[in-house]
Design a protein around this motif. Structure first.
Motif, PDB file in Angstrom:
ATOM      1  N   GLU A 111      38.726  81.820  75.640  1.00 34.78           N
ATOM      2  CA  GLU A 111      38.392  82.951  75.128  1.00 34.78           C
ATOM      3  C   GLU A 111      38.583  84.136  76.219  1.00 34.78           C
ATOM      4  OE1 GLU A 111      37.000  84.051  72.501  1.00 34.78           O
ATOM      5  OE2 GLU A 111      36.888  82.103  71.446  1.00 34.78           O
ATOM      6  N   ARG A 115      40.944  87.491  76.013  1.00 39.59           N
ATOM      7  CA  ARG A 115      40.587  88.768  76.091  1.00 39.59           C
ATOM      8  C   ARG A 115      41.490  89.508  77.215  1.00 39.59           C
ATOM      9  NH1 ARG A 115      35.235  86.632  75.681  1.00 39.59           N
ATOM     10  NH2 ARG A 115      35.159  86.318  77.765  1.00 39.59           N
ATOM     11  N   SER A 252      42.427  83.525  70.324  1.00 41.43           N
ATOM     12  CA  SER A 252      41.317  84.440  70.949  1.00 41.43           C
ATOM     13  C   SER A 252      41.734  85.624  71.307  1.00 41.43           C
ATOM     14  CB  SER A 252      40.701  83.622  72.114  1.00 41.43           C
ATOM     15  OG  SER A 252      40.255  82.337  71.648  1.00 41.43           O
ATOM     16  N   ARG A 254      42.095  89.426  71.452  1.00 46.76           N
ATOM     17  CA  ARG A 254      41.107  90.553  71.021  1.00 46.76           C
ATOM     18  C   ARG A 254      41.910  91.822  71.916  1.00 46.76           C
ATOM     19  NH1 ARG A 254      39.900  87.036  68.632  1.00 46.76           N
ATOM     20  NH2 ARG A 254      37.989  86.249  68.188  1.00 46.76           N
TER      21      ARG A 254
END
Length: 560
Positions: A111, A115, A252, A254
């Motif tokens: 994660e 990011r 993941s 973003r």
């Protein structure tokens, strides 16, 4: 002055396609990394295909443009946005983003990795877009700064006005290619080593198609404008083909502006000296262009043709091994110096086995190589001789330039971006001084009217300075991981095999009746390659024996 990595996908600079249903790359546990040799082969295959497309592009370019004023203008225009791409693109991301991102993946922090990747994308998009807009508005000033000789001669030829127009078309491509380098960084970190390095095939294909469609209908000046639009389209295709693969491996991801993330701050902190180091490289390229712009029309094109061939082994062998080793070196940053030294030395041996025959081939058979690829249409035999001499001068530093790619990767993996930047400054200063002096000295001589030897002087300065950088980086690595190198005995056998093969190939060229340069190259160059591998195998070089064994094994399997 280091030649640019042919990057506009050169300069310079890989993703293996995941089959549906295969295990996601980020789930590969620590210690189960794909062998670096296999990764390097995948990188080399992707780069090889893109470079072959680049050579085809250059062959078509030489046919329609030759080594004249329009060729000068297009190469200069392509070089200017390439500076921005190289400042923010693959080299800086290799130094700053890939080590941080790979380490997060290795720790299982998927994660956080997603990011960080998304935040870096947003940051790059904003910075590259803003700078590209500035470049569009300031094109006349950029041309004066980069190629002042064009401005000085603006009333004698049309290179200045044409270059300004081309810069305005090409510059938006820069931001797209910076994002393409980000995609390469993500995919490399997931051990995907094919698609990002083969993606530049689309960039080359768009330009080739443009020249083939419009080349017979347009004079070089108009064709240069059409080619600039083709380059812009190709840059977009190069990025877009990688997007589905990025989305597949980085679930993941973003995309959002977030400079508070620790990984983003570390990347930016590491990027600052890396940008300085790349800036020094770009300063080197700018000095090449700036000085060459004062030479006779065609000098910039001559350097460009020579650099295309010069960066081929750097990209295929230096970049491929360095790119494959960087994520693995970053993962092993906490291991002993002996572990890192072993990886570096193995990489150097892989690189040298192919780069040594490239060096000898360019020196002994450079006219054959250049003639086969370029000598047609507007590109004549005197252009061939001048480009071959410039290529031989660049090649003096070929072994050093490829090795320093791997040395730099070792420093990047140790999260030290300052040392390579510092020594890049030394190289650029030395190359500028030597190149300018030799350029002035050799420009007094000419092969034919308008074909002076100034470009050879610039290339000699670059080749000599590359060895100084190599020595400084190697010396600085020694206290960190121990002495690195290919080994004198192995290197000596490589040179012996290449010299023997080159001598025989040269004799074959002399023996052949007069024929087209392309046919001569098709006959002579395979003779050189086959003899090198055969002699190297007889001399006990493991790389040759392994490759010959694989080839013979495939023939036996097919025969059976």
């Amino acid at each position: 002055m280091r030649p640019p990595s042919d990057s506009v996908p050169p300069d310079p600079i890989e993703s293996e396609v995941s089959e549906p249903g295969s295990r996601p790359a980020e789930s590969v546990p620590a210690g189960s990394a794909r062998p670096s040799g296999m990764s390097a082969q995948l990188v080399a295959t992707g780069i090889f295909l893109s470079r072959i497309a680049g050579l085809v592009r250059e062959g078509v370019f030489s046919n329609y443009f030759g080594a004249g004023g329009a060729a000068d203008a297009f190469r200069a225009a392509l070089r200017m946005p390439n500076v921005l791409q190289n400042l923010l693109g693959e080299g800086v991301l290799s130094a700053s983003f890939i080590p941080v991102y790979s380490e997060l993946l290795e720790r299982g922090r998927k994660e956080d990795a997603g990011r960080v990747a998304g935040a870096i994308f947003a940051l790059l998009a904003a910075v590259a877009g803003g700078l590209a807009l500035i470049g569009l508005l300031l094109a006349p000033l950029l041309v004066r700064v980069f190629a002042y000789g064009f401005y000085e001669a603006r009333f004698d030829d049309g290179r200045y006005a044409l270059t300004v127009a081309l810069v305005r078309i090409i510059f938006p491509m820069t931001g797209i290619l910076v994002l393409s380098a980000w995609a390469l960084g993500v995919l490399n970190s997931h051990r995907r080593f094919f698609v990002p390095y083969v993606a530049p095939v689309l960039w080359n294909a768009a330009m080739i198609a443009t020249m083939l469609i419009f080349g017979e209908r347009m004079e070089p000046v108009r064709l240069a404008s059409a080619l600039a639009w083709g380059a812009l389209l190709g840059g977009a295709l190069q990025f877009l083909i990688q997007v589905p693969f990025v989305v597949r491996v980085e679930r993941s991801l973003r995309v959002r502006w977030d400079t508070r993330l620790e990984g983003v701050r570390t990347t930016v902190r590491n990027a600052t000296p890396a940008i300085m180091g790349r800036g020094v490289v770009q300063l080197s390229g700018w000095l090449d262009l700036f000085l060459a712009s004062f030479l006779a029309a065609g000098a910039v094109a001559v350097i460009g043709f020579a650099q295309t061939l010069y960066v081929l082994p750097i990209s295929l062998f230096g970049m491929s091994v360095a790119a494959a080793e960087l994520p693995e070196l970053a993962r092993e940053r906490g291991q002993t110096g002996a572990v890192l030294r072993t990886r570096v030395n193995r990489g150097l041996e892989q690189i040298s086995f192919f780069v040594v025959p490239s060096l000898i081939g360019y020196v002994l058979l450079g006219d054959v190589v250049v003639g086969a690829l370029y000598e047609r249409g507007r590109f004549d035999e005197y252009d061939t001789i001048l480009v071959a001499m410039t290529l031989a001068a660049f090649s003096i530093g070929l072994v050093a330039s490829t090795a320093t790619r791997l040395f730099s990767s070792a420093f990047f993996a140790l999260q030290d971006t300052k040392t390579p930047a510092k020594y890049a400054v030394v190289r650029v200063v030395l190359a500028a001084a030597l190149g300018a002096s030799l350029m002035v000295l050799l420009d007094r001589y000419e092969l034919a009217p308008g074909k002076r030897l100034g470009p050879v002087g610039l290339a000699l300065g670059a080749g000599t300075a590359a060895w100084v950088e190599w020595w400084l980086l190697r010396r600085s690595l020694k206290p960190r991981i121990g002495t690195v190198g290919t080994g004198r005995h192995a290197l000596g056998r490589m040179f012996l095999a290449a010299l023997l093969a080159g001598g025989v190939a040269r004799a074959v060229e002399w023996w052949l009746p007069e024929m087209s340069p392309l046919i001569t190259g098709v006959i002579v160059l395979p003779v050189y390659a086959v003899l090198y591998f055969a002699i190297a195998s007889r001399l006990g070089l493991d790389q040759a024996s392994l490759l010959l064994g694989r080839v013979l094994g495939r023939f036996r399997r097919r025969g059976g």
